[in-house]
Design an enzyme around this catalytic site. Structure first.
Site, PDB file in Angstrom:
ATOM      1  N   GLU A 226       0.830  -1.203   0.000  1.00  0.00           N
ATOM      2  CA  GLU A 226       0.000   0.000   0.000  1.00  0.00           C
ATOM      3  C   GLU A 226       0.867   1.257   0.000  1.00  0.00           C
ATOM      4  OE1 GLU A 226      -3.640  -0.584   2.839  1.00  0.00           O
ATOM      5  OE2 GLU A 226      -1.901  -1.599   3.698  1.00  0.00           O
TER       6      GLU A 226
ATOM      7  N   ASP B 274      11.728  -3.897  14.735  1.00  0.00           N
ATOM      8  CA  ASP B 274      12.234  -2.564  14.360  1.00  0.00           C
ATOM      9  C   ASP B 274      11.130  -1.509  14.438  1.00  0.00           C
ATOM     10  OD1 ASP B 274      14.222  -0.771  13.659  1.00  0.00           O
ATOM     11  OD2 ASP B 274      13.979  -1.073  11.518  1.00  0.00           O
TER      12      ASP B 274
ATOM     13  N   ASP C  41       7.176  -1.909   7.246  1.00  0.00           N
ATOM     14  CA  ASP C  41       8.559  -2.398   7.193  1.00  0.00           C
ATOM     15  C   ASP C  41       8.797  -3.617   8.069  1.00  0.00           C
ATOM     16  OD1 ASP C  41      11.179  -2.793   6.668  1.00  0.00           O
ATOM     17  OD2 ASP C  41      11.876  -0.840   7.354  1.00  0.00           O
TER      18      ASP C  41
END
Length: 201
Positions: free
Chosen positions: A21, A69, A90
């Site tokens: 997206e 992360d 991510d």
């Protein structure tokens, strides 16, 4: 709904491609810059944001995925300044860990990594809880992290993460609730077995 979606994947002789997206609302740091002002109640805003992030992390953890992360750059707004449109992105260094298993890979962004990661000790899902605690601190202070070094020395930052307790300066926490500080303390517990679970968070 608060995790980035994979639309398509394909490959050629050299690379594997992921189509995800597109979000145009900026990241968490952009958001803080946009809303700064004396009239803003950062604690109330942080409560709404961090709950959404925690729900996303719990969803990942339920599937055996540790993000590893979590940081402001990886919290994106689909629509500018719309808290409900927050997405965790991510998962490039995410890992799948079957229940009860651990890993010891030194992954993540230093200011947001848990002590056990910095020490290369075995770790599991609780590293994401630590990162959520750092994000919560970051939100209520308007962009400050608890373990930092003005000279950018990574060894100093690492020692602070492992050995020092986070401070709550009056400048940022004078008007904040005891419940908030208590919650941050529970997420930034050095020992993973004493750290709050994502469910209890």
């Amino acid at each position: 709904p608060n995790i980035v979606s994979l639309i398509k994947d394909f490959e050629d002789e050299t690379y594997l491609y992921f189509v995800i997206e597109y979000f145009k609302g900026g990241d968490l740091s952009n958001y803080l810059s946009n809303i700064k002002g004396d009239e803003i109640n950062l604690e109330k805003i942080a409560a709404k944001i961090i709950k959404i992030i925690a729900q996303g992390v719990q969803y990942l953890n339920n599937f055996g995925i540790v993000h590893r992360d979590l940081k402001p750059e990886n919290i994106i707004f689909e629509k500018e300044n719309d808290i409900k449109s927050i997405k965790i992105i991510d998962l490039g260094v995410a890992v799948t860990l079957p229940y009860g298993e651990q890993t010891s890979d030194p992954i993540g962004t230093l200011a947001f990594v848990a002590p056990e990661m910095f020490l290369h000790n075995p770790y599991s899902y609780k590293v994401d809880v630590w990162s959520i605690g750092i994000l919560l601190y970051f939100l209520v202070t308007g962009g400050v992290v608890p373990f930092d070094d003005e000279n950018g020395d990574e060894t100093t930052v690492g020692k602070k993460i492992v050995f020092t307790h986070q401070e709550y300066p009056d400048t940022y926490f004078g008007d904040k609730s005891k419940a908030l500080i208590c919650l941050i303390d529970k997420t930034l517990e050095k020992a993973p077995d004493k750290r709050i679970t994502i469910k209890d968070f």
